[in-house]
Design an enzyme around this catalytic site. Structure first.
Site, PDB file in Angstrom:
ATOM      1  N   HIS A  70      33.130  20.945  15.081  1.00  9.37           N
ATOM      2  CA  HIS A  70      33.379  20.018  13.975  1.00  9.37           C
ATOM      3  C   HIS A  70      32.037  19.649  13.357  1.00  9.37           C
ATOM      4  O   HIS A  70      31.202  19.007  14.013  1.00  9.37           O
ATOM      5  CB  HIS A  70      34.095  18.765  14.491  1.00  9.37           C
ATOM      6  CG  HIS A  70      34.735  17.947  13.412  1.00  9.37           C
ATOM      7  ND1 HIS A  70      34.004  17.242  12.478  1.00  9.37           N
ATOM      8  CD2 HIS A  70      36.047  17.706  13.123  1.00  9.37           C
ATOM      9  CE1 HIS A  70      34.830  16.605  11.666  1.00  9.37           C
ATOM     10  NE2 HIS A  70      36.078  16.870  12.032  1.00  9.37           N
TER      11      HIS A  70
ATOM     12  N   THR B 137      36.565   8.501   7.844  1.00 13.89           N
ATOM     13  CA  THR B 137      37.037   9.803   8.287  1.00 13.89           C
ATOM     14  C   THR B 137      36.100  10.856   7.684  1.00 13.89           C
ATOM     15  O   THR B 137      35.334  10.549   6.765  1.00 13.89           O
ATOM     16  CB  THR B 137      38.498  10.057   7.867  1.00 13.89           C
ATOM     17  OG1 THR B 137      38.991  11.231   8.528  1.00 13.89           O
ATOM     18  CG2 THR B 137      38.630  10.257   6.364  1.00 13.89           C
TER      19      THR B 137
ATOM     20  N   HIS C 205      38.708  46.212 -34.317  1.00 14.22           N
ATOM     21  CA  HIS C 205      39.097  47.409 -33.558  1.00 14.22           C
ATOM     22  C   HIS C 205      37.909  48.361 -33.371  1.00 14.22           C
ATOM     23  O   HIS C 205      38.081  49.577 -33.227  1.00 14.22           O
ATOM     24  CB  HIS C 205      40.266  48.145 -34.236  1.00 14.22           C
ATOM     25  CG  HIS C 205      41.402  47.259 -34.611  1.00 14.22           C
ATOM     26  ND1 HIS C 205      42.376  46.871 -33.721  1.00 14.22           N
ATOM     27  CD2 HIS C 205      41.709  46.649 -35.788  1.00 14.22           C
ATOM     28  CE1 HIS C 205      43.250  46.078 -34.334  1.00 14.22           C
ATOM     29  NE2 HIS C 205      42.855  45.923 -35.589  1.00 14.22           N
TER      30      HIS C 205
ATOM     31  N   GLN D 194      44.038  12.750   2.378  1.00 14.15           N
ATOM     32  CA  GLN D 194      42.853  12.719   3.237  1.00 14.15           C
ATOM     33  C   GLN D 194      41.619  13.211   2.480  1.00 14.15           C
ATOM     34  O   GLN D 194      40.496  12.884   2.817  1.00 14.15           O
ATOM     35  CB  GLN D 194      43.077  13.579   4.486  1.00 14.15           C
ATOM     36  CG  GLN D 194      41.990  13.377   5.534  1.00 14.15           C
ATOM     37  CD  GLN D 194      42.297  14.085   6.829  1.00 14.15           C
ATOM     38  OE1 GLN D 194      42.469  15.295   6.834  1.00 14.15           O
ATOM     39  NE2 GLN D 194      42.372  13.330   7.914  1.00 14.15           N
TER      40      GLN D 194
ATOM     41  N   SER E 113      15.530  53.958 -17.080  1.00 12.66           N
ATOM     42  CA  SER E 113      16.175  54.919 -16.186  1.00 12.66           C
ATOM     43  C   SER E 113      15.117  55.680 -15.397  1.00 12.66           C
ATOM     44  O   SER E 113      14.061  56.011 -15.936  1.00 12.66           O
ATOM     45  CB  SER E 113      17.031  55.906 -16.987  1.00 12.66           C
ATOM     46  OG  SER E 113      17.431  57.005 -16.189  1.00 12.66           O
TER      47      SER E 113
ATOM     48  N   ARG F 227      33.514  26.248   0.307  1.00  6.34           N
ATOM     49  CA  ARG F 227      32.089  26.161   0.640  1.00  6.34           C
ATOM     50  C   ARG F 227      31.323  27.353   0.063  1.00  6.34           C
ATOM     51  O   ARG F 227      30.116  27.285  -0.132  1.00  6.34           O
ATOM     52  CB  ARG F 227      31.897  26.122   2.159  1.00  6.34           C
ATOM     53  CG  ARG F 227      32.536  24.913   2.826  1.00  6.34           C
ATOM     54  CD  ARG F 227      32.507  25.066   4.340  1.00  6.34           C
ATOM     55  NE  ARG F 227      33.345  24.057   4.985  1.00  6.34           N
ATOM     56  CZ  ARG F 227      32.925  23.221   5.925  1.00  6.34           C
ATOM     57  NH1 ARG F 227      31.660  23.259   6.312  1.00  6.34           N
ATOM     58  NH2 ARG F 227      33.757  22.350   6.464  1.00  6.34           N
TER      59      ARG F 227
END
Length: 440
Positions: free
Chosen positions: A58, A83, A131, A210, A260, A309
């Site tokens: 934890h 908490t 187009h 929570q 290149s 995360r």
């Protein structure tokens, strides 16, 4: 730096100390305990936290233990009434607010860079393309103004998200504030929340489970995806404009830059391609926040914990890179004015047919018949262009007996003057310039 582990733990410590500071004023934490917590607030051993976490499984509990090992007097009051999400969710809100501030700063910088291009080229006529085919004339400033308008919309959305970005607050296990009410009372529990979050520079959302509402992260992800879309549109257009068939723009290319390893002549739009690549990453990651909010069952599950995360910092990091790259491209953009004029010379007279139809019909011509006459003339001229010859459209129109029945040569020449066919492009472009100027 914002999304570093070090910064995360620093914010956690700040929240615990602020909570203790308010609780001290309310008689729940002694002065000695508070002083001890304040004294050790900055002495964080991340390696030790991770070591403890191997046993506790934890992260927040591990950080509490590591803090308590140093603050031996006040350690017993760390996290009193809280908490885990009272700490980590509020910390994430702080980090996301700081990240949004950077995005906003970079977005405004890009808009200012675009604004200078809009103003410079507001009445510089170019060929418009639909187009990927030549269409009607526009101005280069008007095209730049389109990108700027998209980004202005993104800025408005960002400001909405910032205004509504709120933390969980200090509400305990399932968001009811029961633990804080038990140790204090309703009024003092609310006052505690306001004071702690005030020190963090954020506000608390009214109702939570929570966790803070994951809906807020959907807004953030949608915002970042929207910015990514705007930048992708600009970068993709640049790649088209840089291709040899158009050759009108080119992203900055340094003296010693190599295009290149095999083809020394290459000048590839690598930064524009990078923007498009990262845009796809951002929009893919943005879906994760939707899923997290939708799958936050009842008061909470851990469906969101691992992926957010990764996803949220990566989206911010990608957008940061994209905005900086886009600003550098715009500031150093190479505009090939001669090629723009050449493309206009080749293709513009085809576009003039719309105006010719309108004027001929006003003088009694059958619209459908005139359309067919002009179509045949255009196809004949197109064949010559395809053979690498000059566009003979103007002479074909002037020498056409069918067209001549309704329009004189001088009238046709006026209709073939491209300056008469860009509408309000210049004025509209300068309107965007004024809007951007108001940002500073």
């Amino acid at each position: 730096q914002i999304f570093s582990e070090e910064n995360k733990y620093k914010i956690w410590r700040k929240i615990w100390v602020e909570l203790a500071r308010v609780q001290s004023k309310l008689g729940l934490v002694s002065k000695e305990e508070l002083f001890d917590l304040e004294k050790h607030q900055e002495t964080i051993d991340i390696e030790r936290i991770w070591e403890i976490e191997k046993d506790t499984r934890h992260d927040v509990v591990a950080a509490i233990y590591e803090f308590g090992e140093k603050a031996k007097i006040g350690g017993g009051k760390i996290h009193f009434g809280a908490t885990s999400m009272d700490i980590s969710d509020n910390a994430e809100t702080v980090r996301m607010m700081e990240a949004l501030n950077i995005v906003e700063k970079n977005l405004v910088a890009l808009l200012l860079a675009l604004s200078s291009k809009v103003e410079k080229y507001a009445d510089f006529i170019c060929m418009g393309y639909t187009h990927l085919q030549s269409a009607q004339p526009s101005t280069l400033g008007y095209r730049f103004a389109f990108y700027a308008q998209d980004l202005l919309m993104d800025l408005e959305l960002l400001q909405f998200v910032k205004k509504n970005l709120k933390g969980k607050g200090m509400k305990g296990a399932v968001g009811t504030s029961a633990s804080y009410v038990k140790m204090l009372n309703l009024k003092k529990a609310k006052d505690l929340e306001v004071r702690v979050l005030g020190e963090l520079g954020i506000e608390a959302v009214e109702i939570t489970s929570q966790t803070a509402p994951r809906k807020i992260e959907v807004w953030i992800s949608n915002l970042l995806a929207s910015i990514a879309q705007s930048l992708h549109k600009f970068a993709f257009d640049l790649r088209i404009m840089q291709s040899p068939g158009f050759g009108e723009w080119q992203e900055p290319f340094s003296k010693s830059q190599v295009g290149s390893s095999a083809m020394p002549f290459k000048k590839n739009p690598i930064k524009a391609e990078q923007i498009c690549s990262l845009a796809r990453l951002v929009v893919s990651l943005s879906r994760i926040s939707w899923d997290n909010a939708a799958n936050m069952l009842l008061e909470r599950t851990l469906d969101d914990s691992a992926n957010r995360r990764i996803a949220i910092p990566e989206m911010f990091l990608a957008i940061d890179e994209m905005l900086i790259s886009a600003a550098n491209i715009v500031e150093g953009l190479i505009v090939n004015e001669k090629r723009i004029n050449k493309n206009l010379e080749i293709y513009w007279s085809f576009s003039a047919t719309e105006g010719i139809i309108i004027e001929a019909v006003k003088k009694g011509a059958d619209r459908q018949k005139m359309h067919e006459i002009l179509r045949k003339i255009a196809m004949k001229a197109w064949d010559k262009v395809q053979d690498g010859k000059e566009n003979p459209m103007e002479s074909l129109l002037i020498n056409s007996p069918e067209v001549g029945k309704f329009l004189k040569p001088e009238e046709l020449r006026k209709l073939l003057d491209v300056k008469n066919h860009t509408g309000n492009a210049k004025n509209k472009s300068l309107t965007i310039v004024k809007k951007i100027a108001n940002l500073t």
